[in-house]
Design a protein around this motif. Structure first.
Motif, PDB file in Angstrom:
ATOM      1  N   ASP A   1      67.500  21.817 137.184  1.00  0.00           N
ATOM      2  CA  ASP A   1      67.612  23.436 137.342  1.00  0.00           C
ATOM      3  C   ASP A   1      66.449  24.393 137.378  1.00  0.00           C
ATOM      4  N   MET A   2      65.030  23.774 137.280  1.00  0.00           N
ATOM      5  CA  MET A   2      64.063  25.204 137.413  1.00  0.00           C
ATOM      6  C   MET A   2      63.108  24.390 138.519  1.00  0.00           C
ATOM      7  N   ALA A   3      62.416  25.121 138.636  1.00  0.00           N
ATOM      8  CA  ALA A   3      61.291  25.133 139.929  1.00  0.00           C
ATOM      9  C   ALA A   3      60.370  25.912 139.639  1.00  0.00           C
ATOM     10  N   TRP A   4      59.119  25.693 139.989  1.00  0.00           N
ATOM     11  CA  TRP A   4      58.062  26.702 139.688  1.00  0.00           C
ATOM     12  C   TRP A   4      56.820  26.053 141.430  1.00  0.00           C
ATOM     13  N   VAL A   5      56.941  27.200 141.953  1.00  0.00           N
ATOM     14  CA  VAL A   5      55.399  27.275 142.727  1.00  0.00           C
ATOM     15  C   VAL A   5      54.127  27.791 143.058  1.00  0.00           C
ATOM     16  N   THR A   6      52.485  27.000 142.606  1.00  0.00           N
ATOM     17  CA  THR A   6      51.720  28.444 142.005  1.00  0.00           C
ATOM     18  C   THR A   6      51.271  28.089 143.693  1.00  0.00           C
ATOM     19  N   MET A   7      50.515  28.883 144.417  1.00  0.00           N
ATOM     20  CA  MET A   7      49.663  28.593 145.590  1.00  0.00           C
ATOM     21  C   MET A   7      48.467  29.837 145.064  1.00  0.00           C
ATOM     22  N   LYS A   8      47.401  29.975 146.380  1.00  0.00           N
ATOM     23  CA  LYS A   8      46.523  30.742 146.615  1.00  0.00           C
ATOM     24  C   LYS A   8      47.238  32.155 147.691  1.00  0.00           C
ATOM     25  N   THR A   9      47.233  32.773 147.812  1.00  0.00           N
ATOM     26  CA  THR A   9      47.402  34.063 149.192  1.00  0.00           C
ATOM     27  C   THR A   9      45.649  34.685 149.323  1.00  0.00           C
ATOM     28  N   PHE A  10      46.391  35.551 150.899  1.00  0.00           N
ATOM     29  CA  PHE A  10      44.919  36.449 151.140  1.00  0.00           C
ATOM     30  C   PHE A  10      45.867  37.199 151.724  1.00  0.00           C
ATOM     31  N   VAL A  11      45.295  38.411 151.686  1.00  0.00           N
ATOM     32  CA  VAL A  11      45.961  39.276 152.570  1.00  0.00           C
ATOM     33  C   VAL A  11      44.505  39.356 153.816  1.00  0.00           C
ATOM     34  N   ASP A  12      43.132  39.790 152.698  1.00  0.00           N
ATOM     35  CA  ASP A  12      42.108  39.912 154.693  1.00  0.00           C
ATOM     36  C   ASP A  12      41.457  38.872 153.395  1.00  0.00           C
ATOM     37  N   MET A  13      40.679  38.567 153.885  1.00  0.00           N
ATOM     38  CA  MET A  13      39.178  37.593 153.446  1.00  0.00           C
ATOM     39  C   MET A  13      38.221  38.197 152.528  1.00  0.00           C
ATOM     40  N   ASP A  14      37.721  39.170 153.079  1.00  0.00           N
ATOM     41  CA  ASP A  14      37.327  39.808 152.214  1.00  0.00           C
ATOM     42  C   ASP A  14      37.937  40.517 150.725  1.00  0.00           C
ATOM     43  N   SER A  15      39.009  40.487 150.545  1.00  0.00           N
ATOM     44  CA  SER A  15      38.827  41.220 149.738  1.00  0.00           C
ATOM     45  C   SER A  15      39.444  39.610 148.226  1.00  0.00           C
ATOM     46  N   GLY A  16      39.321  38.475 149.137  1.00  0.00           N
ATOM     47  CA  GLY A  16      39.907  37.695 148.233  1.00  0.00           C
ATOM     48  C   GLY A  16      41.088  37.537 147.761  1.00  0.00           C
ATOM     49  N   PRO A  17      41.019  35.672 148.007  1.00  0.00           N
ATOM     50  CA  PRO A  17      42.560  35.881 147.157  1.00  0.00           C
ATOM     51  C   PRO A  17      42.753  35.503 146.185  1.00  0.00           C
ATOM     52  N   PHE A  18      44.571  35.615 146.156  1.00  0.00           N
ATOM     53  CA  PHE A  18      45.309  35.876 145.279  1.00  0.00           C
ATOM     54  C   PHE A  18      45.501  34.451 144.753  1.00  0.00           C
ATOM     55  N   ASN A  19      45.567  34.564 142.814  1.00  0.00           N
ATOM     56  CA  ASN A  19      46.991  33.887 142.039  1.00  0.00           C
ATOM     57  C   ASN A  19      47.861  34.116 142.502  1.00  0.00           C
ATOM     58  N   MET A  20      48.741  33.150 142.791  1.00  0.00           N
ATOM     59  CA  MET A  20      50.351  33.599 142.363  1.00  0.00           C
ATOM     60  C   MET A  20      50.875  32.357 141.714  1.00  0.00           C
ATOM     61  N   THR A  21      52.437  32.967 140.851  1.00  0.00           N
ATOM     62  CA  THR A  21      52.855  31.382 140.638  1.00  0.00           C
ATOM     63  C   THR A  21      54.950  32.424 140.471  1.00  0.00           C
ATOM     64  N   ASN A  22      55.699  31.640 141.058  1.00  0.00           N
ATOM     65  CA  ASN A  22      57.265  31.860 141.282  1.00  0.00           C
ATOM     66  C   ASN A  22      57.968  30.827 141.013  1.00  0.00           C
TER      67      ASN A  22
END
Length: 305
Positions: free
Chosen positions: A251-272
């Motif tokens: 009944d629980m799950a977590w997702v980790t990922m790297k997200t990019f808005v644009d490549m100049d600002s670098g990626p974001f680390n996200m967790t849901n």
């Protein structure tokens, strides 16, 4: 001396002889009559059982050679198979029929590792369609090793050591479901739909949200208000998501990922983090942080990679 002849006396003396003669001739006359008036008929000669069986077979399935000869003439001329060869063909057909009834095939005779390797080239929809063709393919497509290999190909190798409670097929389906839910989260951000975001979060006081700005919000109302502010001040953001990893429990799950808005600002680390309630997944925790680049060379590699 005169001798007189009396017919009555003579008849009486020869009466016994006359009766004997009539009794003897009567059967003879009857025998002759039966021979003269009996109709001629063909002798009823019964054929051997094998010949009768072959005759019935020839009548049921007549066979002719190319030059128009009958089946028996073709057999004598060597144009058709001998009885031994026919028996061999019949035995082969019976063997094939028995193998079909028992489900034996080339797929079953393959080494399990080879079967798994062959099925690993199929994607998720193809493997599901294969399982609906017949019972043999269903057995092969439901093999746990095949779904484990597909999981590693589509998602990650990080969870190789785990043993899913309901098998790898069910775990693959659960992981794909949570991946689709996570994708919907970014579609909502792109469309800036506050209504959809309100339905996406679980209405509970323990939900948490940490934006990339570092601001922390706790509780359902505060979290939804933070997204309202983000949608009002920012344009729709089209994130490019990379390196997605998911872990699914009952009944629980977590997702980790790297997200990019644009490549100049670098990626974001996200967790849901999601919880399963009332037949669907709800978001209960979101964390977004900026990934700090080690040096300019790594930044250049990300930009031009």
């Amino acid at each position: 001396m005169e001798i007189s002849y009396n017919p009555s006396i003579a008849l009486q003396s020869h009466q016994s002889l006359i009766i004997a003669t009539i009794v003897t001739l009567l059967p003879l006359l009857l025998a002759v009559r039966s021979l003269l008036f009996r109709r001629p008929h063909k002798p009823n000669v019964s054929r051997p059982a094998p010949s009768a069986g072959k005759e019935e077979t020839n009548q049921a399935t007549p066979s002719c050679s190319c030059n128009g000869t009958s089946g028996s003439e073709a057999f004598l001329n060597g144009d058709i198979a001998a009885p031994a060869e026919e028996d061999m063909v019949t035995a082969d057909v019976s063997k094939v029929a028995a193998e079909r009834q028992s489900g034996a095939s080339m797929m079953e005779q393959l080494v399990p590792e080879i079967t798994t390797h062959a099925l690993s080239y199929l994607d998720y929809p193809s493997l599901c369609r294969l399982s609906m063709t017949n019972s043999l393919m269903r057995k092969a497509a439901n093999d746990d090793n095949a779904w484990k290999a597909l999981y590693h190909k589509d998602f990650t190798l990080e969870q190789d050591s785990i043993t899913p409670v309901n098998g790898w097929k069910a775990y693959y389906a659960a992981t794909r479901a949570i991946m689709n839910v996570n994708t919907e989260f970014f579609n909502i951000i792109r469309n800036r739909s506050l209504t959809a975001m309100s339905c996406f979060w679980l209405n509970a006081d323990y939900v948490k949200c940490v934006h990339a700005s570092g601001e922390h919000f706790s509780g359902y109302n505060a979290v939804i208000q933070s997204w309202q502010l983000a949608f009002n001040w920012e344009q729709g953001v089209d994130f490019r998501v990379r390196d997605v990893r998911a872990r699914v429990l009952t009944d629980m799950a977590w997702v980790t990922m790297k997200t990019f808005v644009d490549m100049d600002s670098g990626p974001f680390n996200m967790t849901n983090i999601f919880e399963f309630h009332h037949g669907r997944w709800y978001l209960v925790h979101h964390l977004s942080s900026v990934m700090l680049l080690a040096d300019a060379d790594m930044e250049h590699q990300i930009v031009h990679g």
